[in-house]
Design a protein around this motif. Structure first.
Motif, PDB file in Angstrom:
ATOM      1  N   LYS A 137     -21.353  51.426  23.021  1.00 16.18           N
ATOM      2  CA  LYS A 137     -19.959  51.728  22.695  1.00 16.18           C
ATOM      3  C   LYS A 137     -19.132  51.854  23.970  1.00 16.18           C
ATOM      4  CE  LYS A 137     -20.788  53.973  18.236  1.00 16.18           C
ATOM      5  NZ  LYS A 137     -20.622  55.209  17.424  1.00 16.18           N
ATOM      6  N   ARG A 138     -19.693  52.510  24.980  1.00 14.78           N
ATOM      7  CA  ARG A 138     -18.998  52.627  26.264  1.00 14.78           C
ATOM      8  C   ARG A 138     -18.842  51.252  26.915  1.00 14.78           C
ATOM      9  NH1 ARG A 138     -18.548  57.648  28.634  1.00 14.78           N
ATOM     10  NH2 ARG A 138     -19.451  59.386  27.463  1.00 14.78           N
ATOM     11  N   ALA A 139     -19.904  50.442  26.812  1.00 14.90           N
ATOM     12  CA  ALA A 139     -19.852  49.103  27.399  1.00 14.90           C
ATOM     13  C   ALA A 139     -18.796  48.238  26.720  1.00 14.90           C
ATOM     14  CB  ALA A 139     -21.227  48.441  27.305  1.00 14.90           C
ATOM     15  N   ARG A 140     -18.685  48.330  25.410  1.00 15.54           N
ATOM     16  CA  ARG A 140     -17.682  47.554  24.677  1.00 15.54           C
ATOM     17  C   ARG A 140     -16.265  47.954  25.067  1.00 15.54           C
ATOM     18  NH1 ARG A 140     -20.448  48.015  18.670  1.00 15.54           N
ATOM     19  NH2 ARG A 140     -22.047  46.383  18.947  1.00 15.54           N
ATOM     20  N   ASP A 141     -16.120  49.237  25.418  1.00 18.93           N
ATOM     21  CA  ASP A 141     -14.803  49.734  25.827  1.00 18.93           C
ATOM     22  C   ASP A 141     -14.497  49.430  27.297  1.00 18.93           C
ATOM     23  OD1 ASP A 141     -14.373  50.731  23.303  1.00 18.93           O
ATOM     24  OD2 ASP A 141     -15.072  52.760  23.777  1.00 18.93           O
ATOM     25  N   GLY A 142     -15.434  48.760  27.972  1.00 17.91           N
ATOM     26  CA  GLY A 142     -15.209  48.381  29.361  1.00 17.91           C
ATOM     27  C   GLY A 142     -15.437  49.496  30.359  1.00 17.91           C
ATOM     28  N   GLU A 143     -16.094  50.570  29.932  1.00 21.09           N
ATOM     29  CA  GLU A 143     -16.349  51.683  30.847  1.00 21.09           C
ATOM     30  C   GLU A 143     -17.441  51.324  31.857  1.00 21.09           C
ATOM     31  OE1 GLU A 143     -16.946  55.564  29.219  1.00 21.09           O
ATOM     32  OE2 GLU A 143     -15.818  55.102  27.386  1.00 21.09           O
ATOM     33  N   GLU A 144     -17.349  51.919  33.020  1.00 19.48           N
ATOM     34  CA  GLU A 144     -18.400  51.776  34.020  1.00 19.48           C
ATOM     35  C   GLU A 144     -19.238  53.046  34.018  1.00 19.48           C
ATOM     36  OE1 GLU A 144     -17.034  50.735  37.861  1.00 19.48           O
ATOM     37  OE2 GLU A 144     -16.014  48.901  37.218  1.00 19.48           O
ATOM     38  N   PHE A 145     -20.542  52.893  33.942  1.00 19.68           N
ATOM     39  CA  PHE A 145     -21.437  54.047  33.880  1.00 19.68           C
ATOM     40  C   PHE A 145     -22.819  53.621  34.357  1.00 19.68           C
ATOM     41  CE2 PHE A 145     -21.378  51.848  29.826  1.00 19.68           C
ATOM     42  CZ  PHE A 145     -22.725  51.683  29.527  1.00 19.68           C
ATOM     43  N   GLU A 146     -23.646  54.611  34.635  1.00 23.64           N
ATOM     44  CA  GLU A 146     -25.015  54.351  35.077  1.00 23.64           C
ATOM     45  C   GLU A 146     -25.998  54.900  34.049  1.00 23.64           C
ATOM     46  OE1 GLU A 146     -25.772  55.831  38.942  1.00 23.64           O
ATOM     47  OE2 GLU A 146     -24.368  54.457  39.945  1.00 23.64           O
ATOM     48  N   ILE A 147     -27.076  54.173  33.853  1.00 20.80           N
ATOM     49  CA  ILE A 147     -28.149  54.619  32.969  1.00 20.80           C
ATOM     50  C   ILE A 147     -29.368  54.921  33.830  1.00 20.80           C
ATOM     51  CG2 ILE A 147     -29.621  54.047  31.009  1.00 20.80           C
ATOM     52  CD1 ILE A 147     -27.536  52.108  30.037  1.00 20.80           C
ATOM     53  N   ALA A 148     -29.928  56.089  33.650  1.00 17.07           N
ATOM     54  CA  ALA A 148     -31.093  56.484  34.446  1.00 17.07           C
ATOM     55  C   ALA A 148     -32.314  55.649  34.061  1.00 17.07           C
ATOM     56  CB  ALA A 148     -31.392  57.962  34.240  1.00 17.07           C
ATOM     57  N   ALA A 149     -33.127  55.344  35.056  1.00 18.96           N
ATOM     58  CA  ALA A 149     -34.361  54.603  34.806  1.00 18.96           C
ATOM     59  C   ALA A 149     -35.319  55.455  33.987  1.00 18.96           C
ATOM     60  CB  ALA A 149     -35.002  54.199  36.125  1.00 18.96           C
TER      61      ALA A 149
END
Length: 300
Positions: A137-149
């Motif tokens: 959902k964040r990706a679809r909204d164009g947000e930049e974020f990090e996902i932990a490994a």
């Protein structure tokens, strides 16, 4: 007074050979509708464009889902070399391209780093939660974020075919929580040519195999009948990876009421196991001093 749930009391597992173009949730709903089942769930989501084993738990078998989720699973997938996408599969937008194409030997030389205990970053377009919200959902909204490994156990990763210079087909056996899209992305990066998943099929999951799968066409053909009942595997199939102990008649009621009771079997103190009476699972629990301390009980 709570309303009684409608439908048939079905308890066991139905393996569906999921086609591309439908979500796992939609498949579950279709199974529940076709079988007129009171309760259904699944062990391990497949992406909408992925195919293969979707193990559907019915009734009391839903209590065994965690053990199928934790079991090893096998995938056959084709990686498109030379392109990276924002979704790490063919549904996304191409973000990077490269004219370089590795040899088979180049690919084999890189596969070892993805075997054993590895750390893997899930795709941005995934169901992983970031601050309480799904990443996709964040990706679809164009947000930049990090996902932990996250840790992943990969039992095996093999090159099985090279249809052409742009594609390579791999087979992977892995544990819980693996993202094949991440393997394709990271392999492409390691090769310096980029990559994404073109096709993906789950061939087996724990004790369940795609060759035993029911198709959506069969669900439609036998909907609202008992025509597929013979395809339902027993609840006990979901406990295949746990040791089994015997539950005498005198212990059945105690275990079903959630109380510790005498069982017989060759298991270690503190080991998780399941108790059976007349080949029917009664409970799962922890074995202590000759007794099973139930954590889940089955009522059928």
């Amino acid at each position: 007074m709570a309303r009684k749930r409608k439908g048939r009391d079905l308890h066991g597992w139905l393996v569906v050979d999921k086609p591309a173009g439908i979500t796992s949730t939609s498949v579950i709903n279709k199974v529940k509708w076709a079988l007129d089942a009171k309760k259904a769930g699944h062990a391990g989501t497949l992406d909408p464009e992925a195919t293969g084993v979707l193990a559907v738990a019915l009734g009391e078998a839903t209590k065994t889902v965690p053990w199928i989720t934790d079991a090893l699973k096998a995938y056959t997938f084709t990686v498109r070399l030379g392109q990276k996408t924002n979704t790490d599969d063919a549904e996304g937008e191409v973000t990077h391209e490269s004219p370089d194409r590795p040899t088979d030997d180049d690919i084999k030389a890189q596969l070892g780093q993805f075997v054993g205990d590895i750390m893997q970053i899930p795709p941005a377009f995934s169901a992983v939660k970031i601050d309480g919200q799904r990443a996709y959902k964040r990706a679809r909204d164009g947000e930049e974020f990090e996902i932990a490994a996250r840790p992943l156990w990969v039992e095996e990763l093999l090159l099985v075919d090279r249809p052409d210079a742009d594609h390579v087909t791999l087979e992977m056996t892995c544990g819980k929580g693996g993202y094949v899209r991440s393997i394709a992305r990271d392999l492409g990066d390691a090769l310096g040519c980029f990559g994404h998943v073109r096709e993906l099929r789950r061939t087996w999951s724990g004790p369940f195999d795609a060759k035993d799968g029911v198709t959506l066409e069969q669900l439609d053909e036998h909907a609202k009948t008992d025509g597929l009942d013979h395809m339902i595997q027993p609840l006990e199939a979901g406990l295949d990876d746990l040791p089994r102990v015997h539950c005498p008649e005198s212990s059945v009621t105690k275990l079903r009421n959630g109380n510790p009771a005498l069982v017989m079997g060759d298991v270690e103190y503190g080991e998780e196991c399941w108790a059976a009476h007349d080949d029917h699972a009664i409970a799962v629990g922890i074995f202590k001093s000759g007794e099973l301390h139930p954590t889940r009980v089955f009522v059928r």
